[in-house]
Design a protein around this motif. Sequence first.
Motif, PDB file in Angstrom:
ATOM      1  N   GLY A  15       0.828  -1.213   0.000  1.00  0.00           N
ATOM      2  CA  GLY A  15       0.000   0.000   0.000  1.00  0.00           C
ATOM      3  C   GLY A  15       0.857   1.256   0.000  1.00  0.00           C
ATOM      4  O   GLY A  15       2.087   1.199  -0.053  1.00  0.00           O
ATOM      5  N   GLN A  16       0.146   2.397   0.072  1.00  0.00           N
ATOM      6  CA  GLN A  16       0.843   3.702   0.036  1.00  0.00           C
ATOM      7  C   GLN A  16       1.808   3.874   1.203  1.00  0.00           C
ATOM      8  O   GLN A  16       2.923   4.314   1.017  1.00  0.00           O
ATOM      9  N   ILE A  17       1.345   3.583   2.410  1.00  0.00           N
ATOM     10  CA  ILE A  17       2.229   3.775   3.574  1.00  0.00           C
ATOM     11  C   ILE A  17       3.382   2.777   3.488  1.00  0.00           C
ATOM     12  O   ILE A  17       4.534   3.129   3.732  1.00  0.00           O
ATOM     13  N   LEU A  42       3.327  -8.787   4.595  1.00  0.00           N
ATOM     14  CA  LEU A  42       1.998  -9.392   4.442  1.00  0.00           C
ATOM     15  C   LEU A  42       1.121  -8.536   3.542  1.00  0.00           C
ATOM     16  O   LEU A  42       1.028  -7.326   3.721  1.00  0.00           O
ATOM     17  N   GLU A  43       0.494  -9.203   2.591  1.00  0.00           N
ATOM     18  CA  GLU A  43      -0.555  -8.573   1.772  1.00  0.00           C
ATOM     19  C   GLU A  43      -1.715  -9.545   1.670  1.00  0.00           C
ATOM     20  O   GLU A  43      -1.601 -10.721   2.009  1.00  0.00           O
ATOM     21  N   ILE A  44      -2.844  -9.042   1.206  1.00  0.00           N
ATOM     22  CA  ILE A  44      -4.013  -9.917   1.091  1.00  0.00           C
ATOM     23  C   ILE A  44      -3.762 -10.994   0.016  1.00  0.00           C
ATOM     24  O   ILE A  44      -2.974 -10.771  -0.908  1.00  0.00           O
ATOM     25  N   VAL A 131       0.034  -0.391  15.783  1.00  0.00           N
ATOM     26  CA  VAL A 131      -1.109  -0.384  14.869  1.00  0.00           C
ATOM     27  C   VAL A 131      -1.236   1.007  14.235  1.00  0.00           C
ATOM     28  O   VAL A 131      -1.347   2.012  14.941  1.00  0.00           O
ATOM     29  N   VAL A 132      -1.209   1.004  12.906  1.00  0.00           N
ATOM     30  CA  VAL A 132      -1.331   2.234  12.123  1.00  0.00           C
ATOM     31  C   VAL A 132      -2.710   2.292  11.466  1.00  0.00           C
ATOM     32  O   VAL A 132      -3.320   3.353  11.351  1.00  0.00           O
ATOM     33  N   GLY A 133      -3.214   1.138  11.036  1.00  0.00           N
ATOM     34  CA  GLY A 133      -4.498   1.066  10.327  1.00  0.00           C
ATOM     35  C   GLY A 133      -5.613   1.671  11.174  1.00  0.00           C
ATOM     36  O   GLY A 133      -5.710   1.410  12.376  1.00  0.00           O
ATOM     37  N   ASN A 134      -6.469   2.451  10.546  1.00  0.00           N
ATOM     38  CA  ASN A 134      -7.517   3.185  11.280  1.00  0.00           C
ATOM     39  C   ASN A 134      -8.801   2.406  11.459  1.00  0.00           C
ATOM     40  O   ASN A 134      -9.127   1.568  10.624  1.00  0.00           O
ATOM     41  N   PRO A 135      -9.545   2.728  12.534  1.00  0.00           N
ATOM     42  CA  PRO A 135      -9.188   3.632  13.631  1.00  0.00           C
ATOM     43  C   PRO A 135      -8.147   2.982  14.542  1.00  0.00           C
ATOM     44  O   PRO A 135      -8.426   1.941  15.173  1.00  0.00           O
TER      45      PRO A 135
HETATM   46  N1  NAI Z   1      -2.613   6.055  12.528  1.00  0.00           N
HETATM   47  C1  NAI Z   1      -2.324   7.008  11.661  1.00  0.00           C
HETATM   48  O1  NAI Z   1      -1.797   8.076  12.040  1.00  0.00           O
HETATM   49  C2  NAI Z   1      -2.604   6.827  10.204  1.00  0.00           C
HETATM   50  C3  NAI Z   1      -3.266   5.719   9.759  1.00  0.00           C
HETATM   51  N2  NAI Z   1      -3.538   5.542   8.430  1.00  0.00           N
HETATM   52  C4  NAI Z   1      -4.250   4.330   8.057  1.00  0.00           C
HETATM   53  O2  NAI Z   1      -3.329   3.346   7.551  1.00  0.00           O
HETATM   54  C5  NAI Z   1      -4.054   2.402   6.755  1.00  0.00           C
HETATM   55  C6  NAI Z   1      -3.307   2.130   5.449  1.00  0.00           C
HETATM   56  O3  NAI Z   1      -3.256   3.295   4.673  1.00  0.00           O
HETATM   57  P1  NAI Z   1      -2.638   3.289   3.198  1.00  0.00           P
HETATM   58  O4  NAI Z   1      -1.343   2.573   3.153  1.00  0.00           O
HETATM   59  O5  NAI Z   1      -2.709   4.683   2.729  1.00  0.00           O
HETATM   60  O6  NAI Z   1      -3.743   2.432   2.427  1.00  0.00           O
HETATM   61  P2  NAI Z   1      -3.613   1.627   1.033  1.00  0.00           P
HETATM   62  O7  NAI Z   1      -4.991   1.294   0.612  1.00  0.00           O
HETATM   63  O8  NAI Z   1      -2.713   2.363   0.103  1.00  0.00           O
HETATM   64  O9  NAI Z   1      -2.848   0.320   1.473  1.00  0.00           O
HETATM   65  C7  NAI Z   1      -3.391  -0.606   2.349  1.00  0.00           C
HETATM   66  C8  NAI Z   1      -2.852  -1.953   1.954  1.00  0.00           C
HETATM   67  O10 NAI Z   1      -3.261  -2.870   2.949  1.00  0.00           O
HETATM   68  C9  NAI Z   1      -3.592  -4.084   2.305  1.00  0.00           C
HETATM   69  N3  NAI Z   1      -4.471  -4.851   3.189  1.00  0.00           N
HETATM   70  C10 NAI Z   1      -5.799  -4.721   3.392  1.00  0.00           C
HETATM   71  N4  NAI Z   1      -6.228  -5.643   4.266  1.00  0.00           N
HETATM   72  C11 NAI Z   1      -5.151  -6.358   4.643  1.00  0.00           C
HETATM   73  C12 NAI Z   1      -4.962  -7.445   5.528  1.00  0.00           C
HETATM   74  N5  NAI Z   1      -5.984  -8.011   6.170  1.00  0.00           N
HETATM   75  N6  NAI Z   1      -3.711  -7.940   5.651  1.00  0.00           N
HETATM   76  C13 NAI Z   1      -2.676  -7.401   4.987  1.00  0.00           C
HETATM   77  N7  NAI Z   1      -2.796  -6.374   4.136  1.00  0.00           N
HETATM   78  C14 NAI Z   1      -4.018  -5.850   3.980  1.00  0.00           C
HETATM   79  C15 NAI Z   1      -4.258  -3.649   0.993  1.00  0.00           C
HETATM   80  O11 NAI Z   1      -4.211  -4.693   0.035  1.00  0.00           O
HETATM   81  C16 NAI Z   1      -3.387  -2.458   0.615  1.00  0.00           C
HETATM   82  O12 NAI Z   1      -2.300  -2.823  -0.207  1.00  0.00           O
HETATM   83  C17 NAI Z   1      -5.451   3.001   6.574  1.00  0.00           C
HETATM   84  O13 NAI Z   1      -6.335   2.388   7.491  1.00  0.00           O
HETATM   85  C18 NAI Z   1      -5.251   4.457   6.931  1.00  0.00           C
HETATM   86  O14 NAI Z   1      -6.443   5.070   7.346  1.00  0.00           O
HETATM   87  C19 NAI Z   1      -3.133   6.447   7.514  1.00  0.00           C
HETATM   88  C20 NAI Z   1      -2.460   7.573   7.889  1.00  0.00           C
HETATM   89  C21 NAI Z   1      -2.163   7.856   9.263  1.00  0.00           C
END
Ligand code: NAI
Length: 328
Positions: A15-17, A42-44, A131-135
């Motif tokens: 993903g982006q991050i 890990l990816e899906i 944990v970074v994924g929201n919330p």
């Molecule tokens: N805590 C914080 O300060 C911040 C948190 N975030 C959150 O981080 C998360 C990721 O953001 P991005 O990288 O921009 O999203 P993205 O959509 O670019 O990448 C997410 C990746 O996670 C993968 N993924 C989905 N479910 C999965 C699983 N069960 N196991 C492994 N991989 C899985 C997807 O295939 C995708 O490649 C989002 O929930 C976002 O809201 C983003 C910015 C700041």
Amino acid sequence: MSKKPVRVAVTGAAGQIGYALLFRIASGEMLGKDQPVILQLLEIPDEKAQKALKGVMMELEDCAFPLLAGMEAHSDPMTAFKDTDYALLVGSRPRGPGMERAELLSINGAIFTAQGKALNAVASRNVKVLVVGNPANTNAYIAMKAAPDLKPGNFTAMLRLDHNRAASQLAAKTGKAVSSIKKLAVWGNHSPTMYADYRFATIDGASVKDMINDQAWNKDVFLPTVGKRGAAIIEARGLSSAASAANAAIDHMRDWALGTNGEWVTMGIPSQGWYGIPKDVMFGFPVTCANGEYTVVEGLEIDAFSQECINKTLAELQGEQDGVKHLL
Ligand SMILES: NC(=O)C1=CN([C@@H]2O[C@H](COP(=O)(O)OP(=O)(O)OC[C@H]3O[C@@H](n4cnc5c(N)ncnc54)[C@H](O)[C@@H]3O)[C@@H](O)[C@H]2O)C=CC1
Ligand SMILES: O=C([O-])CC(=O)C(=O)O
């Protein structure tokens, strides 16, 4: 003698991050320029995601990082987390324009039950989890509850982006270098209710609060700016913050692992009752880190305005906790 490699698992690695994060971990920015790492990515289990992950791994290979001692692609957390020393749980859906992060709970919450269980089963017994994924706070709470054999305190949520955002806003307001700002705290949830608190902050030993001396700016400008920064970035970029989020993840893990030399940083951690926050609520607190452990900065005075802010962010977190009871 060179150090033994440590295992670092990263989810959502394609993903982006992930793209802004992995190269910095592999270059030694997270765990030190003398610490070899093995990346467990890990990816899906989806052809497109796995193919994208392969592409990222090809690029990592092409960097010829001296500290990258190995890397693996996974589609199952039970193999991705095997013996891992550090786990950065990024993989999950980001929000789009007009959404609040809590709305992601129904989509993302279940990911963290499965991943908490997998960490419980196969990770190092001392694994440090971010944990970074929201919330992020409530996802970290879910993962912690799904991993009863691991130390609850080793599950953390990312509040560091809020902390860094607050520091930059204060630097801009005071005209001082961001690196000169010390003793900043962010309390609560990674959401607009978070309470960035500069009452104790100093610049070259002088009080930031006295320097600014403007409670209206605090309430009407500073707190909303920091609290709604994620939404402002989505509005501007069309995508949620990625490089700054990756940077905050590096800061969080580096400070936890290598220490802060007495300086305060903010981490989302399960409360042990500090400042009246009920046990286990995953809450942003000011901490210092040393020897791989964090310690909450205790004994800070909480005035009426701060208590009101803390109560609000706590109520939101307790509401989120109630909403995920079925996942625990
Ligand atoms: N805590 C914080 O300060 C911040 C948190 N975030 C959150 O981080 C998360 C990721 O953001 P991005 O990288 O921009 O999203 P993205 O959509 O670019 O990448 C997410 C990746 O996670 C993968 N993924 C989905 N479910 C999965 C699983 N069960 N196991 C492994 N991989 C899985 C997807 O295939 C995708 O490649 C989002 O929930 C976002 O809201 C983003 C910015 C700041
Ligand atoms: O706002 C979002 O959805 C992404 C995020 O958590 C942030 O940038 O703080």
